[in-house]
Design an enzyme around this catalytic site. Structure first.
Site, PDB file in Angstrom:
ATOM      1  N   CYS A   1       0.435   0.286 -14.020  1.00  0.00           N
ATOM      2  CA  CYS A   1       0.777   1.532 -14.709  1.00  0.00           C
ATOM      3  C   CYS A   1       0.901   2.710 -13.749  1.00  0.00           C
ATOM      4  O   CYS A   1      -0.030   3.038 -13.006  1.00  0.00           O
ATOM      5  CB  CYS A   1      -0.270   1.776 -15.798  1.00  0.00           C
ATOM      6  SG  CYS A   1      -0.789   3.462 -16.063  1.00  0.00           S
TER       7      CYS A   1
ATOM      8  N   CYS B   1      12.926  -3.715  -2.326  1.00  0.00           N
ATOM      9  CA  CYS B   1      12.387  -4.597  -1.286  1.00  0.00           C
ATOM     10  C   CYS B   1      12.115  -3.790  -0.024  1.00  0.00           C
ATOM     11  O   CYS B   1      11.106  -4.000   0.652  1.00  0.00           O
ATOM     12  CB  CYS B   1      13.374  -5.719  -0.948  1.00  0.00           C
ATOM     13  SG  CYS B   1      13.892  -6.666  -2.391  1.00  0.00           S
TER      14      CYS B   1
ATOM     15  N   CYS C   1      18.328  -4.885  -1.041  1.00  0.00           N
ATOM     16  CA  CYS C   1      17.589  -4.401  -2.223  1.00  0.00           C
ATOM     17  C   CYS C   1      16.646  -3.250  -1.875  1.00  0.00           C
ATOM     18  O   CYS C   1      15.786  -3.352  -0.995  1.00  0.00           O
ATOM     19  CB  CYS C   1      16.851  -5.583  -2.866  1.00  0.00           C
ATOM     20  SG  CYS C   1      15.161  -5.286  -3.401  1.00  0.00           S
TER      21      CYS C   1
ATOM     22  N   CYS D   1      -1.437   5.703 -14.180  1.00  0.00           N
ATOM     23  CA  CYS D   1      -2.787   5.375 -13.711  1.00  0.00           C
ATOM     24  C   CYS D   1      -2.867   5.564 -12.196  1.00  0.00           C
ATOM     25  O   CYS D   1      -3.846   6.091 -11.673  1.00  0.00           O
ATOM     26  CB  CYS D   1      -3.145   3.930 -14.055  1.00  0.00           C
ATOM     27  SG  CYS D   1      -2.952   3.531 -15.805  1.00  0.00           S
TER      28      CYS D   1
END
Ligand code: NAG
Ligand code: NAG
Length: 371
Positions: A173, A55, A52, A176
């Site tokens: 976010c 990951c 993955c 952000c």
């Protein structure tokens, strides 16, 4: 024979290198030792699959997280499970995607919850610290942004008499996170302004304030004026755009890097005399202008720092013609250096602004972004 030995030596070095690099502070758990190892200790567990991608990008961060709580294994555990190899262990905790990060507040004995926060080191470490009460070994280097809560918002913003910029953010976010380094710089730029506040607030946690101001998207940035008016910040998100906005709203004169702009501390009448002083080569005219400058400076005010600097510079420039350029260079060096105390920086800026009038060609030092 010799060749073989060298080869073995090389292998030994490589093997020890690999061991150093993979210094594992994250416990790799399997079905055989999962329950036994965690027991009733609070634990953060990442369920991953070797193939993955997300990951893999998380792995170095997660290793740092393990390091940040290393040596505190009796109080909190940072662990991982290869849930591709050990699918049953994954499904026991309803893992359906990778990576899934779960928090076990009471070890294997109680419930677990999905970790929903950001996958950066700070967010992860803050979460683990908050939940477990165990401090991480991470040293925060950027504490300039004031962190607000529901409890502190009124005193620090509404009743503070300050011009406050407040960012409402969510830990997950992306915009952000992108804004964070710029916002930190802006906060640093205004550290010397006691009537300006650059702050933020986790709107997913401090819900009362976020609701009161109708925050629905992240980041939402609002400006709170000392008179109580509130407006959305709709400007650009570069450091300069934030600085321009705050200078306008708060009446400050900051530049990127936190210095004062080149006009601060300057007195027009004295500038005019200084410019005439520099322009003439006639020594008796210079002396007259210097005397006029010293007298004018003295009449302005006894406790006006700017006027005092003008007076001193007229005197020194007359006695030592090279003084303005040497002094301007000396001050610029101090300002750009990293050792000067922030509280004294404004005074050095003002002095440099004034001596620059005497030192004709000397340009003002640029802001020090690297501070
Ligand atoms: C310097 O200026 C004074 C006063 O304006 C003047 O009297 C004098 O002639 C000037 N000297 C020279 C060398 O120009
Ligand atoms: C110093 O005097 C000048 C000229 O009167 C004025 O503009 C400036 O604000 C004064 N500075 C301070 C710190 O009082």
């Amino acid at each position: 024979m010799l060749g073989k030995n060298i080869l073995f030596g090389a292998f030994a070095i490589l093997a020890s290198l690999a061991a150093t690099v993979a210094a594992d502070n994250v416990l790799a758990l399997t079905p055989d030792d999962f329950d036994k190892t965690i027991g009733s200790t609070p634990a953060l567990v990442e369920f991953y699959a070797p193939w993955c991608g997300h990951c893999k990008s998380l792995a170095p961060v997660y290793e740092e997280l393990g390091q940040a709580f290393a040596g505190k294994n009796d109080k909190v555990l940072i662990a991982k499970v290869d849930a591709d190899a050990h699918r049953k262990l994954g499904s026991r905790f309803h893992v359906t995607g990778f990576p899934t990060i779960k928090w076990f507040p009471n070890g294997v004995n109680g419930n677990s919850e999905d970790y929903q926060g950001g996958r950066d080191l700070d967010s992860l470490a803050d979460f683990v610290s908050k939940q477990s009460g165990v401090k991480s070994s991470i040293v925060k280097v950027n504490p300039s942004v004031t962190v607000l809560t529901d409890a502190t918002f009124d005193s620090k913003v509404l009743n503070s008499g300050k011009s406050a910029l407040v960012e409402f953010y969510a830990p997950w976010c992306g915009h952000c996170k992108n804004l964070a380094p710029t916002y930190e710089k802006v906060a640093q730029d205004f550290l010397n302004e006691e009537n300006v506040l650059i702050a933020n607030l986790d709107a997913t946690v401090e819900k009362k304030v976020a609701q009161k101001y109708g925050v629905t998207g992240y980041p939402t940035i609002k400006f709170f004026a000392p008179d109580g008016t509130v407006e959305d910040y709709l400007g650009g998100r570069t450091q300069q755009e934030f600085i321009d906005f705050m200078n306008k709203k708060a009446g400050t004169q900051r530049v990127a890097g936190g210095l004062l702009s080149a006009e601060v501390g300057r007195i027009p009448e004295l500038d005019t005399l200084a410019q005439k002083f520099v322009a003439t080569q006639n020594q008796s005219e210079k002396k007259t202008l210097s005397t006029q400058g010293i007298e004018l400076a003295a009449t302005l005010s006894t406790d006006n720092a700017s006027a005092k600097y003008y007076g001193r510079f007229f005197e020194k420039a007359l006695a030592t013609p090279t003084f303005p350029t040497t002094e301007a260079a000396r001050l610029a060096k101090i300002i750009q250096g990293k050792s000067v105390n922030r509280a004294r920086l404004d005074d050095f800026s003002i002095r440099h602004n004034i001596i620059s009038v005497f030192a004709e060609a000397t340009t003002a030092p640029s802001g020090k972004d690297e501070l």
